[in-house]
Design an enzyme around this catalytic site. Structure first.
Site, PDB file in Angstrom:
ATOM      1  N   ASN A 175       0.825  -1.207   0.000  1.00 15.27           N
ATOM      2  CA  ASN A 175       0.000   0.000   0.000  1.00 15.27           C
ATOM      3  C   ASN A 175       0.861   1.260   0.000  1.00 15.27           C
ATOM      4  O   ASN A 175       1.952   1.279   0.566  1.00 15.27           O
ATOM      5  CB  ASN A 175      -0.938  -0.007   1.211  1.00 15.27           C
ATOM      6  CG  ASN A 175      -1.891  -1.191   1.151  1.00 15.27           C
ATOM      7  OD1 ASN A 175      -2.025  -1.818   0.106  1.00 15.27           O
ATOM      8  ND2 ASN A 175      -2.516  -1.504   2.267  1.00 15.27           N
ATOM      9  N   HIS A 232       5.891  -0.947  -2.622  1.00 13.14           N
ATOM     10  CA  HIS A 232       5.572  -0.135  -3.792  1.00 13.14           C
ATOM     11  C   HIS A 232       5.740   1.352  -3.513  1.00 13.14           C
ATOM     12  O   HIS A 232       5.075   2.185  -4.135  1.00 13.14           O
ATOM     13  CB  HIS A 232       4.148  -0.456  -4.273  1.00 13.14           C
ATOM     14  CG  HIS A 232       4.023  -1.854  -4.814  1.00 13.14           C
ATOM     15  ND1 HIS A 232       2.831  -2.500  -5.008  1.00 13.14           N
ATOM     16  CD2 HIS A 232       4.988  -2.753  -5.195  1.00 13.14           C
ATOM     17  CE1 HIS A 232       3.045  -3.720  -5.493  1.00 13.14           C
ATOM     18  NE2 HIS A 232       4.342  -3.897  -5.603  1.00 13.14           N
ATOM     19  N   CYS A 251      11.775  14.194  -9.364  1.00 18.99           N
ATOM     20  CA  CYS A 251      11.771  14.623 -10.772  1.00 18.99           C
ATOM     21  C   CYS A 251      12.294  13.465 -11.628  1.00 18.99           C
ATOM     22  O   CYS A 251      13.345  12.895 -11.329  1.00 18.99           O
ATOM     23  CB  CYS A 251      12.663  15.845 -10.929  1.00 18.99           C
ATOM     24  SG  CYS A 251      12.934  16.291 -12.648  1.00 18.99           S
ATOM     25  N   CYS A 304      15.864  14.993 -13.242  1.00 16.75           N
ATOM     26  CA  CYS A 304      17.085  15.294 -12.476  1.00 16.75           C
ATOM     27  C   CYS A 304      17.078  14.626 -11.098  1.00 16.75           C
ATOM     28  O   CYS A 304      17.992  14.850 -10.304  1.00 16.75           O
ATOM     29  CB  CYS A 304      17.268  16.801 -12.325  1.00 16.75           C
ATOM     30  SG  CYS A 304      16.148  17.564 -11.129  1.00 16.75           S
ATOM     31  N   CYS A 354       9.210  20.095 -12.154  1.00 18.78           N
ATOM     32  CA  CYS A 354      10.267  20.167 -11.148  1.00 18.78           C
ATOM     33  C   CYS A 354      10.724  21.617 -10.934  1.00 18.78           C
ATOM     34  O   CYS A 354      11.150  22.290 -11.876  1.00 18.78           O
ATOM     35  CB  CYS A 354      11.433  19.314 -11.625  1.00 18.78           C
ATOM     36  SG  CYS A 354      12.910  19.489 -10.639  1.00 18.78           S
ATOM     37  N   CYS A 399      14.452  22.076 -11.942  1.00 16.47           N
ATOM     38  CA  CYS A 399      14.650  22.234 -13.394  1.00 16.47           C
ATOM     39  C   CYS A 399      14.192  23.626 -13.821  1.00 16.47           C
ATOM     40  O   CYS A 399      14.859  24.287 -14.624  1.00 16.47           O
ATOM     41  CB  CYS A 399      13.825  21.214 -14.174  1.00 16.47           C
ATOM     42  SG  CYS A 399      14.416  19.531 -14.059  1.00 16.47           S
ATOM     43  N   GLY A 439      -5.607  -9.146   2.825  1.00 19.89           N
ATOM     44  CA  GLY A 439      -6.197  -8.163   1.906  1.00 19.89           C
ATOM     45  C   GLY A 439      -5.405  -7.897   0.648  1.00 19.89           C
ATOM     46  O   GLY A 439      -5.296  -6.751   0.223  1.00 19.89           O
ATOM     47  N   THR A 440      -4.857  -8.945   0.070  1.00 19.40           N
ATOM     48  CA  THR A 440      -4.153  -8.773  -1.215  1.00 19.40           C
ATOM     49  C   THR A 440      -4.526  -9.902  -2.163  1.00 19.40           C
ATOM     50  O   THR A 440      -4.672 -11.050  -1.730  1.00 19.40           O
ATOM     51  CB  THR A 440      -2.622  -8.721  -1.027  1.00 19.40           C
ATOM     52  OG1 THR A 440      -1.997  -8.765  -2.328  1.00 19.40           O
ATOM     53  CG2 THR A 440      -2.064  -9.841  -0.165  1.00 19.40           C
ATOM     54  N   SER A 494      -8.663 -12.742   3.602  1.00 18.29           N
ATOM     55  CA  SER A 494      -9.155 -11.825   2.565  1.00 18.29           C
ATOM     56  C   SER A 494     -10.610 -12.133   2.259  1.00 18.29           C
ATOM     57  O   SER A 494     -11.132 -13.178   2.643  1.00 18.29           O
ATOM     58  CB  SER A 494      -8.329 -11.987   1.281  1.00 18.29           C
ATOM     59  OG  SER A 494      -8.761 -11.073   0.305  1.00 18.29           O
TER      60      SER A 494
HETATM   61  P1  OAD Z   1      -6.067  -5.890  -5.045  1.00 18.73           P
HETATM   62  O1  OAD Z   1      -7.183  -4.941  -5.313  1.00 18.73           O
HETATM   63  O2  OAD Z   1      -5.498  -6.623  -6.192  1.00 18.73           O
HETATM   64  O3  OAD Z   1      -6.537  -6.987  -3.976  1.00 18.73           O
HETATM   65  C1  OAD Z   1      -7.190  -6.610  -2.793  1.00 18.73           C
HETATM   66  C2  OAD Z   1      -7.722  -7.865  -2.141  1.00 18.73           C
HETATM   67  O4  OAD Z   1      -8.282  -7.500  -0.887  1.00 18.73           O
HETATM   68  C3  OAD Z   1      -8.827  -8.545  -2.935  1.00 18.73           C
HETATM   69  O5  OAD Z   1      -8.630  -9.936  -2.875  1.00 18.73           O
HETATM   70  C4  OAD Z   1     -10.118  -8.157  -2.201  1.00 18.73           C
HETATM   71  O6  OAD Z   1     -11.106  -9.172  -2.264  1.00 18.73           O
HETATM   72  C5  OAD Z   1      -9.598  -8.047  -0.787  1.00 18.73           C
HETATM   73  N1  OAD Z   1     -10.358  -7.128   0.068  1.00 18.73           N
HETATM   74  C6  OAD Z   1     -10.901  -5.935  -0.234  1.00 18.73           C
HETATM   75  N2  OAD Z   1     -11.469  -5.377   0.854  1.00 18.73           N
HETATM   76  C7  OAD Z   1     -11.304  -6.262   1.870  1.00 18.73           C
HETATM   77  C8  OAD Z   1     -11.682  -6.287   3.241  1.00 18.73           C
HETATM   78  N3  OAD Z   1     -12.328  -5.266   3.820  1.00 18.73           N
HETATM   79  N4  OAD Z   1     -11.349  -7.366   3.971  1.00 18.73           N
HETATM   80  C9  OAD Z   1     -10.667  -8.408   3.410  1.00 18.73           C
HETATM   81  N5  OAD Z   1     -10.295  -8.443   2.130  1.00 18.73           N
HETATM   82  C10 OAD Z   1     -10.589  -7.383   1.367  1.00 18.73           C
HETATM   83  O7  OAD Z   1      -4.950  -5.069  -4.251  1.00 18.73           O
HETATM   84  P2  OAD Z   1      -3.439  -5.506  -3.995  1.00 18.73           P
HETATM   85  O8  OAD Z   1      -3.297  -6.959  -3.885  1.00 18.73           O
HETATM   86  O9  OAD Z   1      -2.961  -4.665  -2.881  1.00 18.73           O
HETATM   87  O10 OAD Z   1       0.549  -1.855  -7.469  1.00 18.73           O
HETATM   88  O11 OAD Z   1      -2.757  -5.015  -5.345  1.00 18.73           O
HETATM   89  C11 OAD Z   1      -1.375  -5.156  -5.497  1.00 18.73           C
HETATM   90  C12 OAD Z   1      -0.809  -4.077  -6.360  1.00 18.73           C
HETATM   91  O12 OAD Z   1      -1.535  -3.998  -7.577  1.00 18.73           O
HETATM   92  C13 OAD Z   1      -0.935  -2.683  -5.801  1.00 18.73           C
HETATM   93  O13 OAD Z   1       0.086  -2.360  -4.870  1.00 18.73           O
HETATM   94  C14 OAD Z   1      -0.830  -1.831  -7.017  1.00 18.73           C
HETATM   95  C15 OAD Z   1      -1.724  -2.614  -7.929  1.00 18.73           C
HETATM   96  O14 OAD Z   1      -1.482  -2.479  -9.268  1.00 18.73           O
HETATM   97  C16 OAD Z   1       1.038  -0.869  -8.202  1.00 18.73           C
HETATM   98  O15 OAD Z   1       0.410   0.092  -8.521  1.00 18.73           O
HETATM   99  C17 OAD Z   1       2.479  -1.049  -8.584  1.00 18.73           C
END
Ligand code: OAD
Length: 316
Positions: A110, A129, A137, A140, A161, A164, A251-252, A276
């Site tokens: 996050n 991330h 910038c 530079c 910037c 710059c 939560g990912t 999750s």
């Molecule tokens: P995602 O949106 O891919 O996944 C979030 C997960 O959390 C999903 O499985 C949802 O079901 C779950 N979720 C949502 N709300 C919840 C809650 N209240 N309780 C439990 N689970 C819940 O997000 P990330 O896995 O964080 O990167 O995404 C990874 C990366 O993809 C981010 O850091 C970002 C994105 O592109 C970049 O921008 C480089």
């Protein structure tokens, strides 16, 4: 929905006995605060971005796309700016693990920096991330506090910037009318809006030129195509892999490498727990606790006899 009671009890037992826990978090731990995640159908940021007409909404965070046309990122930037000064019960749970000397590292994907607000100390936190704490910038590398460019992000205007701009301004140019040397003007706003009025004025053209020459500011969040911070690999491979005794992913969706690969790097005898709303199919965990992560961690703490206090947790 919590699974069979014996599974939950097993997790509670692990929480009570393990002392070097890696917590890997994603956007789902902040959704209860009103911050959208990325991939939830309907509510996630990527669903909202479909109207932009990109072939893949992830392109707003692609470094090549940003370098080609930063206006795409700046057009949605206000939607991802940190808007809250609150953290969730799940953030409080991770802070509680730290208080109990059980937190080895919180690897967070996050960028909202709410772990810091919750009190997770910098030496326990890897912001895989990056975060909005600083911005740099692209030309530079001049770095400023992230808040410096919040006004442009709010307005959807590309931030340039200042360094710059002042370098451009300190390089004297020749006035084509008088032949005299003069300093360039500095202004960190696009002069396009004033262009019509001053179209006859050569200083407006110079201003436009300075603005175009200056590098674009980018928040120090990791875009697709950029390397993760050095600390990520150093910490994982140089320290944590040999120490960890429990992994909890919360939560990912684990769709983005190399963070999703953390699990594969850890010794196979380390128990792996997944919390999750949505199950993952591509990675096998020992235990999956499906539901709101706030509710799950509150229940785990209740069963462990731990006092997890937070304004969003009703007092018994
Ligand atoms: P995602 O949106 O891919 O996944 C979030 C997960 O959390 C999903 O499985 C949802 O079901 C779950 N979720 C949502 N709300 C919840 C809650 N209240 N309780 C439990 N689970 C819940 O997000 P990330 O896995 O964080 O990167 O995404 C990874 C990366 O993809 C981010 O850091 C970002 C994105 O592109 C970049 O921008 C480089």
């Amino acid at each position: 929905r919590l699974p069979e009671i014996d599974t939950v009890e097993k997790v509670v037992e692990l929480l009570k006995t393990r002392e070097r826990i890696i917590v890997l978090t994603g956007a789902g731990i902040s959704t209860s605060l009103g911050i959208p995640d990325f991939r939830s159908k309907g509510s996630g940021l990527y669903a909202r971005l479909e109207s932009l007409g990109l072939s893949d909404p992830q392109e707003v965070f692609d470094i090549d796309v940003f370098n080609d046309d930063p206006t795409i990122f700046y057009s949605i930037a206000k939607d991802i700016l940190p808007t809250t000064q609150r953290f969730s019960p799940t953030h409080a749970f991770i802070a509680l693990l730290q208080q109990k000397n059980k937190l080895l590292t919180n690897y967070t994907q996050n960028i909202d920096n709410l772990e810091t607000l919750a009190g997770i100390s910098p030496d326990k936190l890897i912001q895989c991330h990056g975060s909005f704490a600083t911005a740099s910038c692209v030309k530079c590398n001049y770095q400023v506090p992230g808040t410096t460019i919040f006004p442009e992000m709010q307005r959807g205007v590309v931030a340039r910037c200042d360094r710059c701009l002042s370098l451009c301004a300190s390089t004297p140019t020749t006035n084509p009318l008088t032949g005299k040397k003069r300093k360039r003007r500095i202004k960190n706003t696009p002069p396009a809006s004033r262009k019509k009025k001053f179209s006859e004025d050569s200083s407006a053209e110079e201003e436009e030129m300075n603005y175009r020459e200056a590098g674009v500011m980018k928040p120090d969040i990791t875009f697709f195509g950029q390397m993760l911070p050095d600390t990520f690999h150093k910490r994982l491979l140089g320290n944590d892999r040999d120490k960890v005794d429990l992994l909890i992913c919360i939560g990912t969706s684990l769709k983005v490498a190399p963070v999703s690969e953390i699990i594969g790097y850890l010794p196979p005898d380390v128990p792996q727990i997944y919390i999750s709303k949505t199950p993952v199919n591509h990675i096998e965990f020992d235990v999956e606790l499906l539901g709101s992560c706030d509710e799950v961690v509150v229940e785990l703490c209740r069963r462990a006899g731990w006092d997890l206090t937070h304004e969003m947790i009703p007092k018994e």
